[in-house]
Every structure is written in C-alpha cells, then in structure tokens.
Scaffold this active site. Structure first.
Site, PDB file in Angstrom:
ATOM      1  N   ASP A  88      68.610  57.659-114.841  1.00  0.00           N
ATOM      2  CA  ASP A  88      69.641  58.369-114.072  1.00  0.00           C
ATOM      3  C   ASP A  88      69.203  58.545-112.611  1.00  0.00           C
ATOM      4  OD1 ASP A  88      71.970  59.824-113.586  1.00  0.00           O
ATOM      5  OD2 ASP A  88      71.196  61.709-114.397  1.00  0.00           O
ATOM      6  N   ASP A 139      79.633  60.019-113.608  1.00  0.00           N
ATOM      7  CA  ASP A 139      80.234  61.326-113.896  1.00  0.00           C
ATOM      8  C   ASP A 139      81.744  61.358-113.716  1.00  0.00           C
ATOM      9  OD1 ASP A 139      77.634  62.015-114.292  1.00  0.00           O
ATOM     10  OD2 ASP A 139      77.408  63.081-112.393  1.00  0.00           O
ATOM     11  N   GLU A 143      70.230  56.204-107.327  1.00  0.00           N
ATOM     12  CA  GLU A 143      70.905  55.631-106.142  1.00  0.00           C
ATOM     13  C   GLU A 143      69.955  55.549-104.956  1.00  0.00           C
ATOM     14  OE1 GLU A 143      72.070  58.160-108.064  1.00  0.00           O
ATOM     15  OE2 GLU A 143      73.282  56.784-109.240  1.00  0.00           O
TER      16      GLU A 143
HETATM   17  O1  MIG Z   1      73.137  65.712-111.248  1.00  0.00           O
HETATM   18  O2  MIG Z   1      71.021  64.928-116.139  1.00  0.00           O
HETATM   19  O3  MIG Z   1      75.321  61.153-114.514  1.00  0.00           O
HETATM   20  O4  MIG Z   1      75.194  61.918-117.168  1.00  0.00           O
HETATM   21  O5  MIG Z   1      74.161  64.459-117.766  1.00  0.00           O
HETATM   22  C1  MIG Z   1      73.467  65.552-112.598  1.00  0.00           C
HETATM   23  C2  MIG Z   1      72.209  65.620-115.966  1.00  0.00           C
HETATM   24  C3  MIG Z   1      72.413  64.721-113.262  1.00  0.00           C
HETATM   25  C4  MIG Z   1      73.963  63.024-113.890  1.00  0.00           C
HETATM   26  C5  MIG Z   1      74.339  62.058-114.969  1.00  0.00           C
HETATM   27  C6  MIG Z   1      74.818  62.815-116.174  1.00  0.00           C
HETATM   28  C7  MIG Z   1      73.708  63.723-116.652  1.00  0.00           C
HETATM   29  C8  MIG Z   1      73.322  64.686-115.522  1.00  0.00           C
HETATM   30  N1  MIG Z   1      72.916  63.919-114.348  1.00  0.00           N
END
Ligand code: MIG
Length: 723
Positions: A318, A430, A321
């Site tokens: 995650d 998201d 970016e």
């Molecule tokens: O800023 O880890 O897209 O699926 O549950 C949020 C918490 C960070 C973004 C991900 C989302 C995940 C969430 N993450």
C-alpha cells in the site's frame, strides 16, 4: 528523434535519451535506429522540457485504455493526469489516481504506448471536441505505435511488448474478506469461525496496518498476536490465507532493525543535501527505501520471509505512490499560521486553513525534493514518479523468487506503472460505498483488462462512507464476475461482512458467494485461456461484437468468451435494460448456484428482471460454462470430481476445462490437464464429445460431467458422462 521497426505492426520512436523503465520485455540492445522528422498520426510540438503530441479525431472515433483512470470507458471528454497520487475521494472531476498506464487504443485505427515514468497529461477531446493533446513533461521518452486497425491485435502487440499477465494462485479466485482493520488474532479468528460457522465460503482474510507494532513495517505486534506462527497455522488449517499489508515508509526509530539497516547501508532516498528525506506517514517520521536501487530491492524482498516462512503467500503493498501526509517543515509552517490566528476573530480564514491542511498532503514539491540512485544515474522522484510502486513490487517479487521459488503469490499493489501486470496486480484503491462507484468499478475492470491487468478488482461494497444492505448485495453480485473478489471497508464506516446486516441479506450474500465458488471452474479455465491468447479476460462488448450499440455500452461486459455480465447498479431496481448483441442468449436469473431460472432471448433490447436475490447471467448462444456445484468452504478444500456443464446450444459448442495444482508454475512444464468438452446438436437431442489432454505427471480429478443443455426454445436436455 529516431525510429526503428520492432515488428510488422510496431514501431518505436525514441525521443532524446529516455530513462529505461522496466515496462517492456524485448531485448533493447542493438536496436538499429534511423533518424526521422515525423511521427505517423501525430503532430509534434517540442518545448523546453516538454513535448506535446496532438492528434485530430473524427466525431465517432473511440478512445480506450489508460488502465486505472476515472471517467468513461471510452476516454473522450476528460483530462487525465498520469502522476501517481493517493487521493481517497474519487469524484468525477479528479484527474489522477494511483497508477500510470499510458497505453491507448484508437478503436479501428491504431494504438500507442508512451513509455515515460514522469507526468503525462492526456487531454482527450476535452479542450477541443476533435482533438487529443498529450503533454509529456520531458523531451526524453519512448513512443511505441501499434499500426493496425484491429483492436485485439493492438492489445496483443502491447502485451507482447510488456509481457504476459501475472497469474495468482487458484485460491485468489475465492472470496476474500478485508477491513481496516481486523486488528488482532482474536478478531481475525472470530471472523474466520463466523465464515465457517455460517457456512459462507471464504479463502482469505486481510491484515491491515493495525497488526504492526506502531505501524513499523515487517513487525507483528506481539500483544495483538501473542503467538503469531501458531495463529497463522491455525488459520491455514481452517482453510484461510492471511494477506498482510506492507507499507514502504520505514519508521525512524533507534533500535528498529529495518531502520538501522537502511541507514547503515544508505538504502533510503536522500534530499539535495545528501540527507535522508523525511516524510510523515502512519508511523510518524519515516524514510523511503530507494527501490530503484537493485541492492535495496534485494534487501527489502527478503524481509517478506517473516511471513512466507509461515506459509503466507498473499500481500498488499500500500501507500507506494508514495503517499506523503506532510513533511516536517510544511506542517510547522502550517501550525504557525494557525497559531497566529489564535487571538483573532476567525471568519474567512477558516476556509483557508481548512483547505491548507488537506493540501499539506502529496505536494508535487515533495516529490521534487528527493532522489533515486538508479543504475542509470541519479534522478529526482518527480522525474520517475510513477515507478515507485512498481519497483517496490519488483523488490517483493524478486524476493519471492528466492524465498518462495515456484510458488504463486497473490500480490496487490496500490501504485503501478505499465508492465506491472506482468509481475503482480493492483486493486483500485479507496472508492466509496456509493452506487456511482459500482459503475466506476465496472469501467475500470474493463480499462485495466485492456491494459494487461486481467486479475484485478475494486473494494467490493465500497471502502469509504457507509454502505446500505442493498448496495452491498448488488456490489457483491457484481463481484461474482470480478477476478479479485474482495470486500473491504474503511475504519469508522459501517461493517459490510456478509452477516453485517440481517438474516435475509445474509442468506442472499451466502448464495451469492456460493454462486461465485460454483463458477470457479469456468472462471479459472477462461482466465488461463485469456492469458494464452493475450486477450482480456474481462472484456468490453466492442471487442466481441461489431454492432453500433455494443460500442456505446460500458455497463455490461464479457467474462471469458461465454458469459455476459449485466450487473444491477441502480438502487431499488428489480431489473435493468440490457443490450443483447448478435446472437441469442440464455438468461439465467441465478438466485442460487444450483437452481435454474432460465429464459431464451433473441438479440435486441430488453428490460430484464432480477430481484434483489437474483444475479443476472447471460450465456452466449453456442457456448458452454462449467460449474462445480458441490459446496466447498474454500477453493482447495476438495478436489473437483463432478462438473456441471450448462450449455446453450443451437448448433455446436466447445469448452476447454483447465486444471493444474493451482499454486505453482509447473503448468509451464506441462503439469496440467485440459478437458475438451464438445456438444453438438443432432436430430433429436445432442451428442457429447470429451477429450482429455493430461500430462504424465498430472491427472485431472474430474470423474463425471453432468450436462444440462438448453436448445433455442429453452428446452432442457440432460446427460451424465463418466470419464
Ligand atoms: O491512508 O491501511 O488504500 O485499502 O485500508 C489509508 C489503511 C491507508 C489505504 C488503502 C486502504 C487501507 C488503508 N490505507
């Protein structure tokens, strides 16, 4: 500018000296370029550090591609900015999401791919109705032109260039449950037992950021997981795969091994003063590993051993970016401004400080202020911005090659670049529990498939905002056809597990998930066939049908070659309008995987009914689908011995069933079985031909095929064939 022909169809135009990305797989050594002045199709306009390509379009030209972007399936009428951004509010006016896939199909004309990892802005008939204008933030890039009018050929050329799509393990075709967060062993166990207790199939449970100790990557909080190895093995015994999240930001903390190793070895990105760049993400102050450096990847990739040694083969990378909440300096400046307002009567200023807080995140200036030490030289993140997620994922995959060789993995990343589809996949980030986002989900499934991401999906039920029971039902029904079938929701929002509402809804969701499991033989076989043929698994109608109406349709799609999905994405609806192209269709209004409610339709436009508990499935004329009707709790619980083949046959139809171990790459060495199933219409019924193609060391487990064939009048013929 120079060019070279790579194949009968594809020409590479090289501008300046591009950064060599990992997008393509062909051998780039010894290319014989010739100088050139012009590019076919495009008008070229070079500026300082910018290149503008423009192209006139006819009123009816259709433009597809750009993978993970918002907007319509036919991309005309919007500006798309390819610059990876963590933006959790996907409203229609937004121009950037998490990834960059600069591949375009101008339907029935030609296609192209711009291999440039920095910012590219596509203005597709937005400023001018008949013009596409592409602004590339550089004079150094590669442009590939696929000169064929055949859309499928364009996709195939793109995939020959960038590689065959990645294949996850078979269990990844099962249902997956996620939430931010199931924070500890106790909660996850409860979820797991609830699935089994309630007889709702499920293959995976995700672990979101709260499993870590203070959000430190590659740690597991021992208070929340007192005996992690035992917990993992208990979950395995119950048939659950755990899928932990991995974030790139490494917490700055003395004594924390990942941080200390990184600092000692110079593995983190630096700023212009040669200091490690500091960004704030979940753990607080962090450093970013420099994944563009091969040594860093080697180090990072082996860290997954913490989990793979326990048998975990699913991960989601995650925040890559990379997402930046703020940097210490900008937050300080901001807090100072707020402080200055303390003694004042605040009116208008309120809106300024409110917006400014939001704008602290993901600023372009941050990305301009840290650097990558790559084998090709030092570059700012801004110049290579769209590569970070890909290279984090490459680090993961290179690690897997060593620590779990020959084991297939489920690997989702949030950010990605062209070519990412070859090594792993993405989820769509998201979204919200909005009806509108089901349409976004459907469009993106198709666009991503056109760009090589065959296995992908959105957060089913929607991530942000509260869901209603009906929304979750309709989205879970749509999800039956989504390769990645994962229900996910955000912290603080309403729960949306199958039992989160009432018993009536729970029953529907149980049946919906069971329908998905019944369809896995079809889905898995067709998925492999799509990969062999390099044609999208989830496909827009226009790739299959030539009629004008099909070209306009974005809310119906093909799943493999024989099923057309027509999901219901409108609240309070008991049906929808559909377009049935070219041939007759068998409508299966599926309330349960083993009950048929069948009707034959001629081609045309119809309003079809599908109540809240019914999933619309259209089976194409002269085709077959294979089901496993035996109830299973998870994909690998039992071997499939009995197939049910449903067919709509007015002449003859064929289906190739594919089977392998589901978890290794041994199929590449012939360890798989195929069963060719053919049904032919004869005078008063059908005849059945079955041909097994097995390798010496892999035998199909199928023993029996139960046929259920429908003719043009909807008349049913059954037959059981023992193998
Ligand atoms: O800023 O880890 O897209 O699926 O549950 C949020 C918490 C960070 C973004 C991900 C989302 C995940 C969430 N993450």
């Amino acid at each position: 500018m120079k060019k070279t022909k790579l194949s009968f169809i594809t020409t590479l135009y090289r501008f300046g000296i591009p950064f060599e990305t990992d997008a393509t797989v062909f051998n780039k050594k010894d290319l014989a370029f010739e100088d050139c002045e012009k590019i076919v199709y495009f008008t070229l306009n070079k500026k300082e550090n910018k290149t503008i390509l423009s192209l006139k379009l006819n009123t009816k030209d259709r433009v597809y591609g750009l993978g993970e972007t918002l907007g319509p399936l036919n991309k005309r009428g919007k500006v798309y900015r390819l610059y990876a951004t963590d933006d959790p509010v996907h409203t229609p006016e937004k121009d950037s999401l998490y990834g960059s896939h600069p591949f375009i199909i101008i339907s029935n004309k030609f296609g192209f791919f711009i291999d440039y990892p920095g910012e590219i802005i596509f203005d597709i008939c937005y400023t001018k109705f008949d013009e596409m204008k592409i602004e590339i933030n550089s004079n150094n890039f590669d442009l590939y032109i696929f000169d064929t009018k055949n859309d499928i050929e364009i996709i195939q050329e793109y995939l020959k260039l960038t590689g065959k799509p990645y294949i996850p393990p078979k269990w990844a075709f099962g249902y997956q449950q996620c939430r931010w967060s199931y924070p500890d062993a106790k909660t996850i166990q409860e979820i797991a037992y609830t699935f089994r207790g309630k007889n709702i199939p499920c293959d995976a449970i995700y672990m979101d950021i709260d499993y870590m100790e203070n959000y430190k990557v590659f740690t597991v909080d021992s208070n929340k997981f007192p005996n992690f190895p035992e917990f993992v093995s208990n979950m395995k015994k119950l048939g659950f795969n755990l899928v932990p999240i991995i974030d790139p930001g490494v917490k700055i903390e003395d004594g924390y091994d990942v941080y200390e190793e990184g600092v000692k070895n110079g593995y983190f990105c630096k700023d212009k003063n040669n200091e490690y760049f500091v960004a704030t993400v979940w753990p607080g102050y962090t450093h970013f590993p420099d994944f563009l450096n091969p040594e860093v990847r080697e180090w990072w990739g082996e860290k997954y051993k913490l989990f793979t040694d326990l048998g975990i083969t699913g991960f989601w990378n995650d925040m890559n970016e990379p997402s930046i909440f703020f940097v210490p300096k900008t937050l300080k400046e901001y807090l100072k401004k707020v402080d200055e307002l303390k003694e004042k009567e605040v009116g208008l200023e309120f809106f300024m400080i409110k917006d400014e807080a939001i704008n602290l995140s993901n600023r372009r200036e941050y990305y301009k202020s840290f650097y990558h030490n790559t084998p090709q030289g030092i570059y700012s993140n801004d110049e290579l911005h769209n590569l970070y997620g890909y290279y984090m994922t490459k680090a993961t995959v290179e690690g897997f090659e060593k620590i779990i060789p020959n084991k297939r993995y489920l690997l989702l990343s949030r950010s990605s670049y062209a070519g990412h589809h070859r090594i792993a996949t993405i989820w769509m980030g998201d979204n919200m529990s909005w009806w509108e986002h089901m349409l976004v989900n459907i469009r993106m499934l198709q666009s991503l498939n056109l760009s090589g991401f065959f296995y992908t999906g959105a957060d089913i039920g929607g991530f942000g905002a509260n869901s209603s029971p009906e929304l979750v039902v309709r989205w879970m029904q749509l999800g039956v056809f989504s390769p990645l079938y994962r229900n996910h929701s955000a912290l603080g929002t309403r729960h949306q597990e199958p039992w989160a509402f009432d018993e009536y809804i729970e029953d529907i969701l149980r049946n919906t998930i069971k329908l998905r499991y019944a369809l896995i033989p079809y889905l898995y076989s067709e998925f492999f066939r799509s990969i062999d043929n390099l044609t999208p698994f989830i496909s827009p109608l226009f790739l299959y049908f030539d009629d004008e109406i099909s070209k306009d349709i974005e809310d119906q799609f093909m799943v493999g070659a024989s099923i057309m999905a027509t999901p219901i994405i409108q609240p309070n609806a008991n049906g929808r309008f559909v377009h049935l192209p070219e041939n007759k269709w068998l409508y299966w209004k599926a309330s349960k995987h083993n009950s048929r409610n069948i009707k034959v339709y001629n081609p045309g436009e119809y309003y079809i009914e599908a109540n809240i508990d019914e999933v619309p499935i259209f089976i194409r004329e002269n085709s077959l689908i294979a089901l496993n009707e035996e109830e299973i709790n998870y994909v690998n619980e039992k071997q499939i011995t009995d197939l049910t083949v449903i067919g709509f046959v007015t002449d003859s139809a064929e289906f190739i069933y594919f089977e392998d171990d589901g978890e290794t790459y041994d199929f590449n060495n012939g360890r798989f079985a195929k069963i060719k199933i053919q049904v032919n219409k004869i005078d008063n019924g059908y005849n059945y031909e079955i041909e097994k193609d097995e390798s010496e060391d892999f035998e199909s487990s199928v023993k029996r095929i139960k046929f259920e064939i429908y003719d043009e009048n909807g008349q049913k013929y059954t037959e059981i064939v023992e193998l």
